[in-house]
Write an enzyme that holds these catalytic residues in place. Structure first.
Site, mmCIF file in Angstrom:
data_model
loop_
_atom_site.group_PDB
_atom_site.id
_atom_site.type_symbol
_atom_site.label_atom_id
_atom_site.label_comp_id
_atom_site.label_asym_id
_atom_site.label_seq_id
_atom_site.Cartn_x
_atom_site.Cartn_y
_atom_site.Cartn_z
ATOM 1 N N TYR A 251 0.749 -1.104 0.056
ATOM 2 C CA TYR A 251 -0.079 -0.034 -0.029
ATOM 3 C C TYR A 251 0.845 1.262 0.015
ATOM 4 C CZ TYR A 251 0.666 -0.306 5.087
ATOM 5 O OH TYR A 251 1.402 -0.101 6.339
ATOM 6 N N HIS A 298 6.051 -0.423 0.936
ATOM 7 C CA HIS A 298 6.037 0.706 0.005
ATOM 8 C C HIS A 298 6.897 0.477 -0.992
ATOM 9 C CE1 HIS A 298 3.721 2.008 3.364
ATOM 10 N NE2 HIS A 298 4.793 2.242 3.963
#
Ligand SMILES: *[C@@H]1O[C@H](CO)[C@@H](O)[C@H](O)[C@H]1NC(C)=O
Ligand SMILES: *[C@@H]1O[C@H](CO)[C@@H](O)[C@H](O)[C@H]1NC(C)=O
Ligand SMILES: *[C@@H]1O[C@H](CO)[C@@H](O)[C@H](O)[C@H]1NC(C)=O
Ligand SMILES: *[C@@H]1O[C@H](CO)[C@@H](O)[C@H](O)[C@H]1NC(C)=O
Ligand SMILES: *[C@@H]1O[C@H](CO)[C@@H](O)[C@H](O)[C@H]1NC(C)=O
Ligand SMILES: *[C@@H]1O[C@H](CO)[C@@H](O)[C@H](O)[C@H]1NC(C)=O
Length: 323
Positions: A251, A298
């Site tokens: 995410y 990430h």
């Protein structure tokens, strides 16, 4: 010290009057141009700045990624999630808790409205998105950062002791429970919820104060103005992941989400404190620990490419500290 202070005030005053003059001059110039090519019919502009984030003509790529209708912040009427968003969001960290029941508790407690829907030809809202990169050290960006209408800061990034380089104004701070810090009364706490427990923590922090543990210890409460609390919409998080990170990583990072959030609520976005130092070192300006650029959660490299593209397509201006 006194002399330095006076000097700085003078510089700030000079800076503001020059900018206003330039802006006025620029707008006159724009008006003349408009008058010249369209006669008396004025051209419809999305905002009152010289260039607006949502100017549609100048980047097809941007127009394809940018969805002006995406819900940005949760409120009492938009909390129901699409099945696909719900499934994705609940698998990010932990699905414990009943989302509907938790969200129902939010809006007796926090402001319930449609925030920032005031875009229009009379608004020129300037925003500084301030990341935590070590490239801020020695930059002297403080006064420039504070000059923006909105100053958005990320996670724990402090201002105290670093005012010269990072400024002292904070209108928004984007945090999750594990990164939360005390805020002053004028700052919006913007929660980035990655799990239901994050929303429960927010409620608890302003009421029972009995949640002290997520996957790690978290503060049971924080100093912050309850009337300025905002919660990023899970659908917005998914949108940033799909359209801007193009599915890279698990995410998006807080910094990347904050930057895209700014593209939706501001007319002009200036970015500070993103990226490495001149020597290619990734660390925070406030701590000596080196941060990992490539980690499993990430997609640092892809986010970096997207941010650079936004700069190339004139949607943001990056201030790198050492140029
Ligand atoms: C999720 O569902 C909505 C509505 O059914 C659809 O518009 C959207 O494209 C879907 N998103 C994804 C990522 O599949
Ligand atoms: C969550 O709570 C609502 C309302 O109490 C209930 O209708 C729903 O079935 C619950 N959902 C789950 C997954 O338990
Ligand atoms: C909640 O936000 C949506 C946009 O996501 C908006 O259409 C709606 O009017 C808002 N509701 C309230 C109560 O402000
Ligand atoms: C903080 O601001 C609110 C209004 O948003 C006000 O009611 C409250 O008294 C203020 N608190 C402090 C400590 O200044
Ligand atoms: C916190 O207190 C509330 C209300 O008293 C209770 O429902 C909840 O289970 C408690 N949570 C924890 C983690 O102790
Ligand atoms: C970030 O992107 C820029 C421009 O594409 C590139 O020069 C730089 O090396 C990238 N940084 C990293 C660490 O990938």
């Amino acid at each position: 010290m006194m002399v330095l202070l006076r000097h700085q005030r003078y510089m700030t005053a000079l800076l503001s009057s020059t900018t206003i003059l330039l802006l006025l001059y620029f707008q006159n110039y724009m008006l003349v141009l408009t008058y010249g090519s369209y006669g008396l019919i004025s051209k419809k502009v999305p905002c009152a700045c010289s260039i607006c984030v949502t100017d549609r003509e100048n980047s097809n790529w941007f127009s394809e990624q940018y969805d002006p209708n995406i819900p940005l912040l949760l409120n009492s009427t938009n909390g129901v999630l699409h099945a696909n968003v719900s499934r994705w969001w609940k698998e990010l960290q932990s699905s414990a808790g009943n989302y509907t029941e938790v969200v129902d508790q939010l809006f007796p407690l926090f402001p319930d409205k449609e925030h920032y829907s005031d875009a229009g030809p009379d608004r020129c809202r300037t925003c500084a998105v301030v990341g935590n990169s070590g490239n801020l050290l020695g930059s002297n960006y403080g006064p420039l950062i504070d000059f923006h209408d909105f100053v958005m800061r990320i996670n724990k990034g402090p201002t105290e002791g670093y005012e010269k380089d990072v400024g002292s104004k904070t209108t928004h701070r984007i945090v999750y429970p594990e990164s939360a810090v005390d805020l002053d009364n004028s700052t919006h706490l913007v929660l980035l919820p990655i799990k239901i427990l994050d929303i429960q923590w927010l409620i608890s922090a302003f009421t029972t104060k009995n949640i002290t543990q997520t996957y790690t210890e978290v503060p049971s409460t924080i100093k912050a103005n309850k009337d300025k609390v905002m919660i990023l919409h899970p659908e917005f998080i998914r949108y940033v992941y799909d359209n801007w990170a193009e599915g890279h990583g698990l995410y998006p990072s807080t910094g990347f989400l904050s930057l895209i959030f700014a593209l939706h609520i501001c007319d002009k976005v200036n970015v500070f404190g993103f990226g490495a130092t001149r020597d290619g070192i990734w660390h925070h300006y406030f701590e000596k620990i080196l941060t990992s650029y490539e980690n499993s959660i990430h997609a640092g490299r892809f986010e970096n490419e997207t941010i650079n593209r936004l700069q190339r397509e004139n949607k943001i201006v990056m201030h790198k500290g050492w140029t």
